[in-house]
Design a protein around this motif. Structure first.
Motif, PDB file in Angstrom:
ATOM      1  N   LYS A 128       0.848  -1.179   0.000  1.00  0.00           N
ATOM      2  CA  LYS A 128       0.000   0.000   0.000  1.00  0.00           C
ATOM      3  C   LYS A 128       0.890   1.236   0.000  1.00  0.00           C
ATOM      4  O   LYS A 128       2.043   1.192   0.437  1.00  0.00           O
ATOM      5  N   VAL A 134      -7.361   1.276   3.564  1.00  0.00           N
ATOM      6  CA  VAL A 134      -7.050  -0.110   3.925  1.00  0.00           C
ATOM      7  C   VAL A 134      -8.148  -0.657   4.824  1.00  0.00           C
ATOM      8  O   VAL A 134      -8.783   0.082   5.587  1.00  0.00           O
ATOM      9  N   GLU A 138      -6.013  -6.172   6.437  1.00  0.00           N
ATOM     10  CA  GLU A 138      -5.478  -6.208   5.069  1.00  0.00           C
ATOM     11  C   GLU A 138      -3.960  -6.060   5.147  1.00  0.00           C
ATOM     12  O   GLU A 138      -3.429  -5.279   5.937  1.00  0.00           O
ATOM     13  N   PRO A 153      -0.340  -6.992   8.863  1.00  0.00           N
ATOM     14  CA  PRO A 153      -1.693  -6.560   8.519  1.00  0.00           C
ATOM     15  C   PRO A 153      -2.025  -5.219   9.167  1.00  0.00           C
ATOM     16  O   PRO A 153      -1.390  -4.813  10.145  1.00  0.00           O
TER      17      PRO A 153
END
Length: 503
Positions: A128, A134, A138, A153
């Motif tokens: 990312k 987000v 994720e 995550p």
């Protein structure tokens, strides 16, 4: 009065050098603000203020060597503590959003647990970028340690506001990686590339790390030949190592190698067709451990060969029933694991290790099974293999192998092995000498099964043969023990019924 002490430096690191103080006595400091940097023989460790206050006294000056938990400085507490920097940044960066909603919350993304003996990791990939939305859980980025990849995550749903550790950065086990802002009004923090870019220029007035100075002197390099990657452009020990191994300029290379000219290609031409890729931490650790194994153990390899006729016939006869009942394929690894367990009972020194001036005999077998992955060789451990059935061994090997290929193995799953089996035969290897996996004293190398003419009872017959190789530490295992072990493995495989009868 609050004491500032040396933090934990790592499992095998007992001392460090005070490299740089970023504050002086009388300076105001905030909680978690960096006070100084320590340098060990492996990593640079940041020391942060345990609370807000004033730096009263520096006990350990720059250049001093200090042990774990040594006193570095003292702080005096006060009520006039400034607003923490961590709180100030979000307030200014998300002011418009705060005007609309008070629900915007800044959440730190921290380095997850890396394992008991792992103190640092490298940020390998960010999935990312700043400003991306987000979801909770994720994956934001991936870290690479000496042995495994660790996924990071998102702890909450929101917007990735700031990335604090870019790709390639080395972070410790408690480092902050990024900031995620929760709430619809969340916005990314303003970028500050200009100050960052200016830092190296200011680095000329920054004291270089003591270890870096020594390394530059040994390598015959001056400070202007090394690019510093430390705070404010400080030159670190690893920067010197990188500069020392960097290729020379094309003009120097060509002048130094006139003999290459008649071949029609200069060194510069060769360089343009080469690709330089930095070693991953896993690959670097593999290289280091294998070399350490050769340097520390008195390694020797003995060979034998085994007729695989009986094992192959047994497998062919029962593999369908075996898979139907147990839900696992019947391979050769369970036979070899059982055969090794059988042999280790008779020759326990192959399952032992040296600890200082003592030999530690293991009354259990934690079997390491070497597995190749896209990023390098790993050795997951099948614990208590000596108490497992054929089906349990096959299931464990299949499960560990799948997790290894997917990069999902934890550190705990690769520690504590007492003996290792390596199967180079799956890649077509006919003969090799495996290298020990320290501190283990033995490793068995399996190889390709190949039909060869053999003399059996005066007749030449074709048999499926495999070469076996046992590498062992001659400091603890004598030649007789090594040969006996390999013969017992051979006997068990050529007559698998011996395993059932414990013969």
């Amino acid at each position: 009065m609050t004491e500032v002490r040396v933090p934990t430096l790592g499992e095998s690191v007992s001392e460090a050098t005070v490299a740089t103080w970023f504050k002086k006595p009388g300076d105001r400091v905030e909680a978690d603000e960096m006070l100084c940097e320590l340098e060990t023989d492996k990593v640079t460790v940041e020391v942060h203020a345990p609370e807000a206050g004033t730096l009263a006294e520096i006990v350990a000056a720059e250049g001093e060597t200090v042990g774990v938990d040594a006193l570095l400085a003292t702080l005096t507490q006060g009520d006039a503590a400034a607003t923490p920097v961590a709180d100030a940044k979000p307030a200014s960066s998300a002011a418009p959003a705060a005007a609309q909603s008070n629900e915007v919350k800044m959440t730190d993304v921290m380095v997850p647990s890396l394992g008991e003996s792992v103190s640092e990791a490298t940020v390998s990939t960010w999935f990312k970028k700043v400003g991306d939305t987000v979801a909770q859980d994720e994956m934001l980025c991936e870290l690479e340690t000496d042995k495994v990849s660790v996924e990071v995550p998102s702890p909450v749903a929101g917007v990735l506001t700031e990335i604090l550790a870019p790709e390639g950065a080395t972070v410790d086990a408690k480092a902050k990686l990024a900031i995620v802002s929760e709430g619809e009004g969340a916005a990314p923090a303003p970028k500050s590339e200009a100050p960052a870019a200016a830092a190296p220029a200011a680095g000329k007035d920054v004291e270089d790390a003591p270890a870096a100075k020594k390394a530059m002197a040994e390598a015959g390099l001056s400070a202007d030949q090394v690019t510093g990657t430390g705070r404010d452009g400080r030159i670190m020990k690893e920067d010197v190592a990188k500069a020392a191994t960097a290729p020379k300029s094309a003009s120097v290379s060509i002048a130094a190698a006139p003999a290459a000219a008649p071949r029609g290609a200069s060194n510069a031409d060769d360089a343009s067709r080469e690709e330089r890729v930095k070693m991953t931490r896993l690959r670097a650790t593999i290289a280091k451990r294998l070399k350490e194994s050769q340097n520390t153990a008195a390694m020797l390899t003995t060979y034998n060969e085994v007729d695989m006729t009986e094992v192959m016939a047994l497998r062919t006869q029962y593999k369908d029933q075996f898979e139907k009942k147990h839900g696992a394929r019947l391979g050769f690894m369970s036979f070899f694991t059982k055969a090794c367990v059988h042999a280790l009972k008779e020759v326990p020194e192959v399952n032992a290790e040296i600890d200082g001036n003592e030999i530690v005999y293991k009354n259990y077998v934690h079997m390491g099974v070497a597995a190749g992955t896209p990023t390098g060789l790993v050795v997951p451990v099948i614990r208590n293999a000596d108490a497992m059935s054929f089906a349990e061994i096959e299931k464990a090997i299949a499960e560990k192998g799948a997790r290894a290929r997917d990069g999902k193995l934890s550190m705990a799953e690769m520690q504590g092995g007492t003996f290792t089996i390596s199967n180079g035969g799956v890649y077509g290897s006919l003969m090799s000498s495996p290298i020990l996996n320290p501190p283990q004293s033995g490793i068995l190398g399996m190889h390709k099964i190949q039909d060869r003419p053999m003399a059996i009872n005066g007749q030449v017959v074709i048999r499926p043969m495999m070469y076996l190789a046992l590498s062992y530490d001659h400091r603890i295992v004598d030649g007789k023990g090594a040969v006996t072990f390999l013969v017992r493995v051979k006997e068990a495989l050529e007559d698998p019924r011996r395993l059932l009868m414990d013969l």
